[in-house]
Write a protein that holds these residues in place. Structure first.
Motif, PDB file in Angstrom:
ATOM      1  N   LYS A 422       0.816  -1.216   0.000  1.00  6.60           N
ATOM      2  CA  LYS A 422       0.000   0.000   0.000  1.00  6.60           C
ATOM      3  C   LYS A 422       0.854   1.272   0.000  1.00  6.60           C
ATOM      4  CE  LYS A 422      -3.244   3.090   0.943  1.00  6.60           C
ATOM      5  NZ  LYS A 422      -3.826   3.877  -0.170  1.00  6.60           N
ATOM      6  N   PRO A 423       1.787   1.459   0.943  1.00  8.12           N
ATOM      7  CA  PRO A 423       2.591   2.685   0.900  1.00  8.12           C
ATOM      8  C   PRO A 423       3.474   2.777  -0.334  1.00  8.12           C
ATOM      9  CG  PRO A 423       3.343   1.229   2.654  1.00  8.12           C
ATOM     10  CD  PRO A 423       2.059   0.672   2.167  1.00  8.12           C
ATOM     11  N   HIS A 424       3.988   1.644  -0.816  1.00  7.68           N
ATOM     12  CA  HIS A 424       4.794   1.676  -2.025  1.00  7.68           C
ATOM     13  C   HIS A 424       3.955   2.149  -3.217  1.00  7.68           C
ATOM     14  CE1 HIS A 424       8.329   0.314  -4.442  1.00  7.68           C
ATOM     15  NE2 HIS A 424       7.409   0.232  -5.391  1.00  7.68           N
ATOM     16  N   SER A 425       2.738   1.652  -3.307  1.00  4.96           N
ATOM     17  CA  SER A 425       1.858   2.048  -4.404  1.00  4.96           C
ATOM     18  C   SER A 425       1.474   3.514  -4.300  1.00  4.96           C
ATOM     19  CB  SER A 425       0.615   1.158  -4.418  1.00  4.96           C
ATOM     20  OG  SER A 425       0.970  -0.205  -4.587  1.00  4.96           O
ATOM     21  N   ASP A 426       1.230   3.988  -3.089  1.00  2.00           N
ATOM     22  CA  ASP A 426       0.954   5.419  -2.895  1.00  2.00           C
ATOM     23  C   ASP A 426       2.146   6.253  -3.348  1.00  2.00           C
ATOM     24  OD1 ASP A 426      -1.545   4.871  -1.872  1.00  2.00           O
ATOM     25  OD2 ASP A 426      -0.946   5.105   0.228  1.00  2.00           O
ATOM     26  N   ALA A 427       3.354   5.783  -3.043  1.00  3.66           N
ATOM     27  CA  ALA A 427       4.563   6.512  -3.437  1.00  3.66           C
ATOM     28  C   ALA A 427       4.702   6.561  -4.949  1.00  3.66           C
ATOM     29  CB  ALA A 427       5.788   5.861  -2.804  1.00  3.66           C
ATOM     30  N   GLN A 428       4.358   5.466  -5.617  1.00  2.00           N
ATOM     31  CA  GLN A 428       4.443   5.454  -7.079  1.00  2.00           C
ATOM     32  C   GLN A 428       3.499   6.485  -7.692  1.00  2.00           C
ATOM     33  OE1 GLN A 428       6.015   1.019  -8.311  1.00  2.00           O
ATOM     34  NE2 GLN A 428       3.811   1.314  -8.242  1.00  2.00           N
ATOM     35  N   GLU A 429       2.299   6.580  -7.163  1.00  2.00           N
ATOM     36  CA  GLU A 429       1.330   7.535  -7.696  1.00  2.00           C
ATOM     37  C   GLU A 429       1.772   8.972  -7.406  1.00  2.00           C
ATOM     38  OE1 GLU A 429      -3.479   8.539  -7.528  1.00  2.00           O
ATOM     39  OE2 GLU A 429      -2.659   6.858  -6.368  1.00  2.00           O
ATOM     40  N   ASP A 430       2.180   9.236  -6.169  1.00  2.00           N
ATOM     41  CA  ASP A 430       2.561  10.593  -5.790  1.00  2.00           C
ATOM     42  C   ASP A 430       3.828  11.038  -6.514  1.00  2.00           C
ATOM     43  OD1 ASP A 430       2.128  12.897  -3.758  1.00  2.00           O
ATOM     44  OD2 ASP A 430       4.243  12.381  -3.514  1.00  2.00           O
ATOM     45  N   SER A 431       4.823  10.161  -6.579  1.00  2.00           N
ATOM     46  CA  SER A 431       6.090  10.547  -7.197  1.00  2.00           C
ATOM     47  C   SER A 431       5.940  10.770  -8.687  1.00  2.00           C
ATOM     48  CB  SER A 431       7.170   9.493  -6.922  1.00  2.00           C
ATOM     49  OG  SER A 431       6.850   8.258  -7.524  1.00  2.00           O
ATOM     50  N   TRP A 432       5.126   9.982  -9.360  1.00  2.00           N
ATOM     51  CA  TRP A 432       4.951  10.168 -10.807  1.00  2.00           C
ATOM     52  C   TRP A 432       4.299  11.522 -11.097  1.00  2.00           C
ATOM     53  CZ3 TRP A 432       7.064   8.244 -14.926  1.00  2.00           C
ATOM     54  CH2 TRP A 432       6.469   8.408 -16.176  1.00  2.00           C
ATOM     55  N   ARG A 433       3.321  11.872 -10.289  1.00  2.00           N
ATOM     56  CA  ARG A 433       2.682  13.186 -10.467  1.00  2.00           C
ATOM     57  C   ARG A 433       3.704  14.308 -10.287  1.00  2.00           C
ATOM     58  NH1 ARG A 433       0.654  16.458  -6.620  1.00  2.00           N
ATOM     59  NH2 ARG A 433       0.780  14.801  -5.060  1.00  2.00           N
ATOM     60  N   LYS A 434       4.571  14.169  -9.306  1.00  2.32           N
ATOM     61  CA  LYS A 434       5.566  15.208  -9.040  1.00  2.32           C
ATOM     62  C   LYS A 434       6.707  15.180 -10.052  1.00  2.32           C
ATOM     63  CE  LYS A 434       4.345  15.591  -4.188  1.00  2.32           C
ATOM     64  NZ  LYS A 434       4.675  15.263  -2.784  1.00  2.32           N
ATOM     65  N   ILE A 435       7.033  14.001 -10.572  1.00  2.00           N
ATOM     66  CA  ILE A 435       8.034  13.916 -11.647  1.00  2.00           C
ATOM     67  C   ILE A 435       7.538  14.643 -12.885  1.00  2.00           C
ATOM     68  CG2 ILE A 435       9.083  12.319 -13.307  1.00  2.00           C
ATOM     69  CD1 ILE A 435       9.341  10.305 -10.967  1.00  2.00           C
ATOM     70  N   LEU A 436       6.283  14.398 -13.264  1.00  2.32           N
ATOM     71  CA  LEU A 436       5.735  15.071 -14.437  1.00  2.32           C
ATOM     72  C   LEU A 436       5.679  16.582 -14.233  1.00  2.32           C
ATOM     73  CD1 LEU A 436       2.822  12.681 -15.519  1.00  2.32           C
ATOM     74  CD2 LEU A 436       5.134  12.852 -16.487  1.00  2.32           C
ATOM     75  N   ALA A 437       5.349  17.015 -13.014  1.00  3.15           N
ATOM     76  CA  ALA A 437       5.328  18.453 -12.729  1.00  3.15           C
ATOM     77  C   ALA A 437       6.742  19.042 -12.812  1.00  3.15           C
ATOM     78  CB  ALA A 437       4.728  18.707 -11.346  1.00  3.15           C
ATOM     79  N   PHE A 438       7.728  18.297 -12.320  1.00  8.60           N
ATOM     80  CA  PHE A 438       9.124  18.735 -12.374  1.00  8.60           C
ATOM     81  C   PHE A 438       9.587  18.867 -13.825  1.00  8.60           C
ATOM     82  CE2 PHE A 438      13.660  17.625 -12.552  1.00  8.60           C
ATOM     83  CZ  PHE A 438      14.204  18.504 -11.628  1.00  8.60           C
TER      84      PHE A 438
END
Length: 453
Positions: A422-438
């Protein structure tokens, strides 16, 4: 007083009784809808079941047959509301491969079906075709035997890495091997060089997805150990690949970035720090470190790491843990990338439970080194608790431990990557959104809409 388990048993029995009574008078079958039925892998979908009896226990099940001919599944237990409806985006799962309100749980909680081979990892190799996921709804709360009983309803959904109009071009020039993905539209676009880890080979799915978001992206194929006999020739290989992207007519030449995971992140930092031909506009480094003995090839770097192989260990499941091999972080600048030379924005994405590389400890040292050079403003760090090494695009299943064949030694092991689902999957979703924003911030001056399915 009834225990919680006993109370749940009573509620379930009553719900089943209501279901049997209601079904007798029901004439229309349940309706299962998945919207959108066709989407990019990083887009959410909505799963809705209608026309059920009120208070009816049902199981939603997702099944995928991989390119390796393995079956992956996820399932969750729901109870329909007073309207006879189950909405995965709004309703609680009471059990299964995930619990709670999880709109995309039917994807990120996928795992090999019971009886599968050990150490499997799900990866899309043919990006021309979608990942097909069959979603079904079954009567009652079940955890097995899905093939033995017919579903109440089913829907087949398509998950794509490559959006319509994205072009795929094989690259074999200047000694470089890879695949270039070009977004639809007139261009020109920003560019990205995409590099994976030490297992070698050509992996295209992340580059295809990045092209679907408006970046000319090259998935770079790593060469075999010993193919290039010196660090100088090896470094020129990566520079040649970078220049192929930069010089492409569909690329804005001063807006090219680097994206690397694990070993690819090490190479990303090294190129950003040491390249004299050109500099990347920005860098994204996922689950990497900055251990890179000066003057060594990548094979030589691996040998240097293996001098401390006695620090590697096995866990209680005989999974191989190698994160300690490069600990403690050395203070010898000749043994690591001199990140003080980096002059572009850099995003580090790491998990605190990375069992493959000391990414968080490395990020701390990188931050200190850049601070001493007055460049801390160029560094952005994302650290996620209970998150492992393989931080992939969102809704990808979590792989805690998988089979791994090292490109340099051909040794077969089961590596522990780490993380909790669960936390790993949350991290994948959150980090991808922030990578695209970066990437949007540093590679685009104006917003260009991404391709839609």
């Amino acid at each position: 007083m009834l225990s919680l388990d006993s109370l749940w048993t009573v509620v379930t029995c009553q719900a089943k009784q209501i279901q049997r009574l209601s079904t007798m008078s029901q004439t229309n079958p349940p309706i299962l809808s998945v919207l959108p039925i066709r989407a990019l892998v990083d887009e959410k979908f909505e799963v809705l079941v209608e026309n059920l009896p009120a208070g009816s226990p049902v199981t939603l099940h997702a099944l995928h047959h991989s390119e390796d001919k393995d079956y992956w599944e996820a399932y969750a237990h729901y109870i329909s509301d007073h309207r006879g409806t189950v909405s995965v985006a709004e309703d609680l799962s009471f059990g299964g491969t995930y619990t709670g309100i999880e709109p995309m749980g039917l994807l990120w909680s996928m795992r090999p079906v019971p009886g599968s081979r050990t150490g499997l990892r799900l990866r899309k190799m043919d990006v021309h075709s979608p990942m097909l996921v069959n979603i079904s709804v079954y009567s009652g709360h079940i955890a097995e035997g899905f093939r033995e009983q017919p579903p109440l309803a089913s829907a087949l959904t398509e998950r794509w890495y490559m959006a319509p109009g994205v072009r795929r071009i094989d690259i074999k020039e200047k000694g470089v091997r890879g695949t270039l993905f070009i977004p639809p539209g007139p261009g020109p676009f920003p560019g990205l060089m995409d590099m994976w880890g030490g297992s070698g080979g050509l992996l295209e799915y992340r580059a295809a997805l990045l092209a679907s978001h408006g970046y000319v992206s090259m998935a770079l194929e790593y060469f075999s150990p010993g193919e290039l006999q010196s660090a100088e020739l090896e470094f020129k290989y990566f520079e040649a690949a970078f220049n192929i992207i930069k010089d492409h007519p569909q690329v804005i030449p001063d807006r090219v970035g680097l994206f690397g995971l694990c070993l690819g992140a090490v190479v990303t930092m090294y190129l950003a720090a040491e390249s004299t031909i050109t500099k990347p506009r920005c860098c994204v480094c996922v689950s990497g470190n900055h251990f890179y003995p000066r003057g060594e090839t990548l094979s030589g770097m691996h040998k240097a790491m293996m001098r401390n192989s006695h620090k590697a260990r096995m866990d209680e499941n005989d999974h191989y843990i190698v994160r300690d091999v490069t600990l403690p972080i050395t203070s010898d600048l000749s043994m690591k990338v001199d990140v003080r030379k980096i002059n572009c924005p850099m995003l580090l994405v790491n998990g605190h439970d990375d069992q493959n590389t000391p990414a968080v400890e490395s990020a701390e040292d990188i931050a200190q080194m850049m601070h001493t050079a007055g460049k801390e403003h160029l560094l952005t760090r994302l650290h996620y608790p209970d998150t492992g090494h393989l931080i992939e695009p969102p809704y990808s299943p979590h792989f805690r431990a998988t089979k791994f064949i090292t490109e340099s030694t051909k040794a077969k092991v089961i590596l522990l990557w780490g993380g909790q689902t669960k936390p790993h999957s949350d991290a994948q979703e959150d980090s991808w959104r922030k990578i695209l924003a970066f990437l949007q911030q540093h590679l685009y001056s104006t917003s260009i809409p991404k391709a839609k399915m």
